[in-house]
Enzyme design. Structure first.
Site, PDB file in Angstrom:
ATOM      1  N   LYS A  14       0.828  -1.220   0.000  1.00  0.00           N
ATOM      2  CA  LYS A  14       0.000   0.000   0.000  1.00  0.00           C
ATOM      3  C   LYS A  14       0.861   1.270   0.000  1.00  0.00           C
ATOM      4  CE  LYS A  14      -2.289  -1.061   3.802  1.00  0.00           C
ATOM      5  NZ  LYS A  14      -1.662  -2.339   4.169  1.00  0.00           N
ATOM      6  N   ARG A  90      -9.643   0.764   8.328  1.00  0.00           N
ATOM      7  CA  ARG A  90      -9.137  -0.580   8.617  1.00  0.00           C
ATOM      8  C   ARG A  90     -10.197  -1.454   9.288  1.00  0.00           C
ATOM      9  NH1 ARG A  90      -3.342   0.136   8.441  1.00  0.00           N
ATOM     10  NH2 ARG A  90      -2.223  -1.747   9.026  1.00  0.00           N
ATOM     11  N   ARG A 129      11.683  -5.742   4.925  1.00  0.00           N
ATOM     12  CA  ARG A 129      11.392  -4.306   4.770  1.00  0.00           C
ATOM     13  C   ARG A 129      12.309  -3.452   5.653  1.00  0.00           C
ATOM     14  NH1 ARG A 129       5.405  -2.039   5.159  1.00  0.00           N
ATOM     15  NH2 ARG A 129       5.432  -2.797   7.305  1.00  0.00           N
ATOM     16  N   ARG A 162      11.218  -1.852  11.259  1.00  0.00           N
ATOM     17  CA  ARG A 162      10.136  -1.558  12.197  1.00  0.00           C
ATOM     18  C   ARG A 162       9.992  -2.690  13.202  1.00  0.00           C
ATOM     19  NH1 ARG A 162       5.106   0.140   8.481  1.00  0.00           N
ATOM     20  NH2 ARG A 162       4.109  -1.228   9.980  1.00  0.00           N
ATOM     21  N   ARG A 173      -0.418  -9.149  13.186  1.00  0.00           N
ATOM     22  CA  ARG A 173      -0.971  -8.153  12.247  1.00  0.00           C
ATOM     23  C   ARG A 173      -1.798  -8.832  11.144  1.00  0.00           C
ATOM     24  NH1 ARG A 173       4.256  -5.634  10.519  1.00  0.00           N
ATOM     25  NH2 ARG A 173       3.120  -4.247   9.131  1.00  0.00           N
TER      26      ARG A 173
HETATM   27  P1  ADP Z   1       0.898  -2.175   7.671  1.00  0.00           P
HETATM   28  O1  ADP Z   1      -0.221  -1.873   6.717  1.00  0.00           O
HETATM   29  O2  ADP Z   1       2.078  -2.767   6.988  1.00  0.00           O
HETATM   30  O3  ADP Z   1       0.437  -2.973   8.878  1.00  0.00           O
HETATM   31  P2  ADP Z   1       0.942   0.563   8.720  1.00  0.00           P
HETATM   32  O4  ADP Z   1       2.124   1.443   8.750  1.00  0.00           O
HETATM   33  O5  ADP Z   1      -0.223   0.917   7.842  1.00  0.00           O
HETATM   34  O6  ADP Z   1       1.508  -0.863   8.311  1.00  0.00           O
HETATM   35  O7  ADP Z   1       0.362   0.380  10.205  1.00  0.00           O
HETATM   36  C1  ADP Z   1       1.195   0.129  11.312  1.00  0.00           C
HETATM   37  C2  ADP Z   1       0.349   0.080  12.575  1.00  0.00           C
HETATM   38  O8  ADP Z   1      -0.299   1.342  12.791  1.00  0.00           O
HETATM   39  C3  ADP Z   1      -0.806  -0.932  12.569  1.00  0.00           C
HETATM   40  O9  ADP Z   1      -0.373  -2.239  12.905  1.00  0.00           O
HETATM   41  C4  ADP Z   1      -1.734  -0.324  13.635  1.00  0.00           C
HETATM   42  O10 ADP Z   1      -1.228  -0.555  14.933  1.00  0.00           O
HETATM   43  C5  ADP Z   1      -1.589   1.163  13.368  1.00  0.00           C
HETATM   44  N1  ADP Z   1      -2.619   1.653  12.405  1.00  0.00           N
HETATM   45  C6  ADP Z   1      -2.389   2.126  11.141  1.00  0.00           C
HETATM   46  N2  ADP Z   1      -3.541   2.469  10.556  1.00  0.00           N
HETATM   47  C7  ADP Z   1      -4.527   2.217  11.448  1.00  0.00           C
HETATM   48  C8  ADP Z   1      -5.939   2.355  11.420  1.00  0.00           C
HETATM   49  N3  ADP Z   1      -6.586   2.819  10.346  1.00  0.00           N
HETATM   50  N4  ADP Z   1      -6.637   1.994  12.540  1.00  0.00           N
HETATM   51  C9  ADP Z   1      -6.005   1.534  13.632  1.00  0.00           C
HETATM   52  N5  ADP Z   1      -4.685   1.367  13.716  1.00  0.00           N
HETATM   53  C10 ADP Z   1      -3.936   1.691  12.638  1.00  0.00           C
END
Ligand code: ADP
Length: 216
Positions: A14, A90, A129, A162, A173
């Site tokens: 994404k 999400r 990553r 990360r 996740r």
């Molecule tokens: P990825 O899609 O690879 O899991 P992100 O950088 O999008 O990585 O998200 C990292 C973390 O940030 C998630 O595991 C969650 O803890 C938090 N997060 C991101 N977007 C949301 C969201 N829309 N709602 C709740 N938590 C979120």
């Protein structure tokens, strides 16, 4: 004002695809994960400590915290601009909030792009990553290495892994994705907004496919 939602499991690309689409004029990439990481780095409040803990575990951050961060960007969006939302919504509650807020500010959600990737590919992408500690650009130790090991091509920042890309956090996740986020595929399909894209290919090729499907 247009909104394009990117859907897909962690590791589906994404962020990588959104940053390529944002090279087009008037297209802006808004990543909930990047905004949250910035927030927890700079604000020492009970809410940001709680958000940091959820992120460390690979759980979702409280809806209200994420809604507030994302809606700020939506409200500041200029007419004629396209926002690419990466990581938001999400779950169905966030999707409903986005829909309501878009109607209020007069933005159209024109597509939800589902980046489809088989699970073994996701796991290998997340394990390799690396992320820039300054500009948040993403790399992969094998598939998309920087020119100089450990250093960002774009800004010279140091790359890091990360904490939530560690194998046990990745499992959690993926579980959270299946449990809460995957339902959004049906949510957007029922609104006739879903666009499926095979995202196991090279990033440039996938980004070109997405651009043809939703930016033309
Ligand atoms: P990825 O899609 O690879 O899991 P992100 O950088 O999008 O990585 O998200 C990292 C973390 O940030 C998630 O595991 C969650 O803890 C938090 N997060 C991101 N977007 C949301 C969201 N829309 N709602 C709740 N938590 C979120």
């Amino acid at each position: 004002m247009k909104i394009i939602v990117l859907l897909g499991a962690p590791g589906s690309g994404k962020g990588t695809i959104a940053s390529r689409l944002a090279r087009c004029d008037a297209v802006r990439h808004v990543s909930s994960g990047d905004l949250l990481r910035e927030r927890v780095r700079h604000a020492d409040t009970p809410a940001s400590r709680e958000a940091a803990e959820a992120m460390r575990k690979g759980a979702l951050v409280d809806d209200h915290v994420v809604d507030e961060l994302m809606l700020e960007h939506l409200q500041a969006c200029a007419p004629g601009e396209t926002l690419i939302l990466d990581g938001y919504p999400r779950n169905e509650r966030q999707a409903a909030t986005l829909e309501e807020e878009a109607a209020i500010v007069g933005a159209d959600i024109t597509a939800a792009v589902w980046l489809e990737v088989p699970e073994p590919v996701l796991i290998s992408r997340l394990a390799g990553r690396r992320v820039c500690s300054v500009c948040a650009a993403n790399y992969h130790v094998e598939n998309m290495p920087p020119r100089v090991e450990g250093i960002c091509d774009r800004c010279g920042g140091k790359l890091y892994q990360r904490e939530d890309d560690q194998p046990e956090k990745v499992d959690h996740r993926l579980h959270v994705y299946r449990d809460q986020t995957r339902a959004l595929i049906d949510w957007y399909a029922s609104r006739k907004l879903l666009v499926r894209i095979d995202s196991k290919k090279d990033a440039d090729e996938t980004a070109a496919c997405v651009a043809r499907a939703v930016l033309a």
